[in-house]
Enzyme design. Structure first.
Site, PDB file in Angstrom:
ATOM      1  N   ASN A  10       0.874  -1.183   0.000  1.00  0.00           N
ATOM      2  CA  ASN A  10       0.000   0.000   0.000  1.00  0.00           C
ATOM      3  C   ASN A  10       0.905   1.225   0.000  1.00  0.00           C
ATOM      4  OD1 ASN A  10      -1.801   2.043   0.561  1.00  0.00           O
ATOM      5  ND2 ASN A  10      -2.261   1.351   2.651  1.00  0.00           N
ATOM      6  N   TRP A  11       0.938   1.905  -1.133  1.00  0.00           N
ATOM      7  CA  TRP A  11       1.872   3.036  -1.259  1.00  0.00           C
ATOM      8  C   TRP A  11       1.348   4.300  -0.593  1.00  0.00           C
ATOM      9  CZ3 TRP A  11       3.791   2.793  -7.104  1.00  0.00           C
ATOM     10  CH2 TRP A  11       4.439   1.572  -7.300  1.00  0.00           C
ATOM     11  N   LYS A  12       0.079   4.298  -0.211  1.00  0.00           N
ATOM     12  CA  LYS A  12      -0.546   5.470   0.422  1.00  0.00           C
ATOM     13  C   LYS A  12      -0.356   6.728  -0.450  1.00  0.00           C
ATOM     14  CE  LYS A  12      -0.119   3.213   4.858  1.00  0.00           C
ATOM     15  NZ  LYS A  12       0.010   3.313   6.312  1.00  0.00           N
ATOM     16  N   HIS A  96      -9.387   1.124   5.244  1.00  0.00           N
ATOM     17  CA  HIS A  96      -8.080   1.283   5.893  1.00  0.00           C
ATOM     18  C   HIS A  96      -8.221   2.200   7.109  1.00  0.00           C
ATOM     19  CE1 HIS A  96      -3.965   2.561   6.599  1.00  0.00           C
ATOM     20  NE2 HIS A  96      -3.628   1.423   6.023  1.00  0.00           N
ATOM     21  N   GLU A  98      -6.601   4.623   8.096  1.00  0.00           N
ATOM     22  CA  GLU A  98      -6.481   6.059   7.806  1.00  0.00           C
ATOM     23  C   GLU A  98      -7.786   6.604   7.224  1.00  0.00           C
ATOM     24  OE1 GLU A  98      -2.843   5.485   5.663  1.00  0.00           O
ATOM     25  OE2 GLU A  98      -1.916   4.941   7.576  1.00  0.00           O
ATOM     26  N   GLU A 168      -5.246  -5.082  10.852  1.00  0.00           N
ATOM     27  CA  GLU A 168      -4.223  -4.051  11.008  1.00  0.00           C
ATOM     28  C   GLU A 168      -4.455  -3.313  12.328  1.00  0.00           C
ATOM     29  OE1 GLU A 168      -2.287  -2.832   7.115  1.00  0.00           O
ATOM     30  OE2 GLU A 168      -4.073  -1.615   7.294  1.00  0.00           O
ATOM     31  N   GLY A 174       2.568   2.119  10.883  1.00  0.00           N
ATOM     32  CA  GLY A 174       3.520   3.215  10.724  1.00  0.00           C
ATOM     33  C   GLY A 174       4.252   3.590  12.006  1.00  0.00           C
ATOM     34  N   SER A 214       3.519  -2.260  10.353  1.00  0.00           N
ATOM     35  CA  SER A 214       4.971  -2.333  10.534  1.00  0.00           C
ATOM     36  C   SER A 214       5.569  -3.683  10.140  1.00  0.00           C
ATOM     37  CB  SER A 214       5.348  -1.953  11.969  1.00  0.00           C
ATOM     38  OG  SER A 214       4.954  -0.614  12.234  1.00  0.00           O
ATOM     39  N   GLY A 235       2.931  -1.127   4.296  1.00  0.00           N
ATOM     40  CA  GLY A 235       2.925   0.290   3.952  1.00  0.00           C
ATOM     41  C   GLY A 235       4.342   0.783   3.696  1.00  0.00           C
ATOM     42  N   GLY A 236       4.962   1.345   4.728  1.00  0.00           N
ATOM     43  CA  GLY A 236       6.284   1.962   4.592  1.00  0.00           C
ATOM     44  C   GLY A 236       7.310   1.106   3.867  1.00  0.00           C
TER      45      GLY A 236
HETATM   46  P1  PGA Z   1       2.951   0.241   7.686  1.00  0.00           P
HETATM   47  O1  PGA Z   1       1.471   0.447   7.093  1.00  0.00           O
HETATM   48  O2  PGA Z   1       3.490  -1.033   7.084  1.00  0.00           O
HETATM   49  O3  PGA Z   1       3.704   1.453   7.272  1.00  0.00           O
HETATM   50  O4  PGA Z   1       2.797   0.116   9.167  1.00  0.00           O
HETATM   51  C1  PGA Z   1       0.607  -0.637   6.910  1.00  0.00           C
HETATM   52  C2  PGA Z   1      -0.703  -0.158   6.359  1.00  0.00           C
HETATM   53  O5  PGA Z   1      -1.138   0.937   6.737  1.00  0.00           O
HETATM   54  O6  PGA Z   1      -1.349  -0.825   5.525  1.00  0.00           O
END
Ligand code: PGA
Length: 252
Positions: A10-12, A96, A98, A168, A174, A214, A235-236
């Site tokens: 997930n590149w956000k 998600h 967010e 999640e 993050g 993470s 994500g990251g």
């Molecule tokens: P993260 O994000 O790997 O940066 O913790 C995961 C996500 O939000 O899908």
């Protein structure tokens, strides 16, 4: 039947077009020899068309980070299932944390997104997770049950490949704090049991449940070694070609 692992990036809200191109090219190369697992990437909407070109002829799956239920019309800021499908996209992240916490999306709204995706033969990756406060007050499973039942209200699943869940924990996204493999397994087993109560047993046993929060090269093997962890939503670490390459090459 074993469930095919799925590693999803997930590149956000990241990547210029040039960065997206580079990252997608590296992912295609890294995934080329992997036949026993699926790899998916969800670029920002601005890069979907370009990344679609890069993924053409590869096994890497294209996804959107969100999806509307309607085909077209007055839905400012949204994109529709046919728009994504026109580009070759086959999956969409929905709910998600967010979207829930920064943009205020409710379970009822997310339920409409799940339904709209499935009606259009797109595979939703439905994200659920508890906050730190909810975990510390022993409400984790109650919160997850509420989210899952509400987000999947009136949803019928006839093909287990047509729906993916992602656990999640909000406190792990993050933050560099990952759920331990045991914590992840405990919750994934709980989710599997809940799915068994909601859907037919054969279907529930085949629905994939990803872990997200993470995930990095150092912890992916242990997480993927858990029985009910069927993949990762990253994500990251999906923004760095070398770390994502290592993650998709997990050994469990
Ligand atoms: P993260 O994000 O790997 O940066 O913790 C995961 C996500 O939000 O899908």
């Amino acid at each position: 039947m074993p469930r095919t692992p799925l590693i999803a990036g997930n590149w956000k809200m990241n990547t210029t077009l040039a960065e997206a191109e580079q990252l997608a090219t590296a992912t295609v190369r890294a995934a080329a020899d992997l036949l026993d697992r699926e790899v998916m990437i969800a670029p920002p909407f601005t890069a979907l068309a370009q990344v679609a070109d890069t993924l053409h002829d590869s096994t890497v799956i294209l996804a959107a980070q969100n999806i509307c239920w309607a085909e077209k019309g007055a839905f400012t800021g949204e994109i529709s299932p046919p728009m994504l499908k026109e580009l070759g996209g086959t999956m969409a992240i929905v709910g998600h944390s967010e979207r829930r916490h920064v943009f205020g999306e409710s379970d009822a709204l997310i339920n409409r997104r799940v339904a709209g995706a499935m009606e259009n033969q797109l595979v939703p990756i439905l994200c659920v997770g508890e906050t730190l406060e909810e975990r510390e007050s022993q409400r984790t499973t109650a919160v997850l049950e509420q989210q899952i039942r509400a987000c999947l209200a009136e949803i019928t699943v006839t093909d287990p490949a047509g729906l993916v869940l992602a656990y999640e924990p909000v406190w792990a996204i993050g933050t560099g704090k990952t759920a331990t493999p045991e914590q992840a397994q405990e919750i994934h087993a709980f989710i599997r049991k809940l799915l068994t109560a909601m859907f037919e047993k054969d279907i529930a046993s085949q629905i994939r449940i990803l872990y997200g929060g993470s995930v990095v090269p150092d912890n992916v093997d242990a997480l993927m070694g858990q029985e009910d962890v069927d993949g990762a939503l990253v994500g990251g670490a999906a923004l760095q070609a070398d770390s994502f390459e290592r993650i998709i090459h997990f050994n469990s």
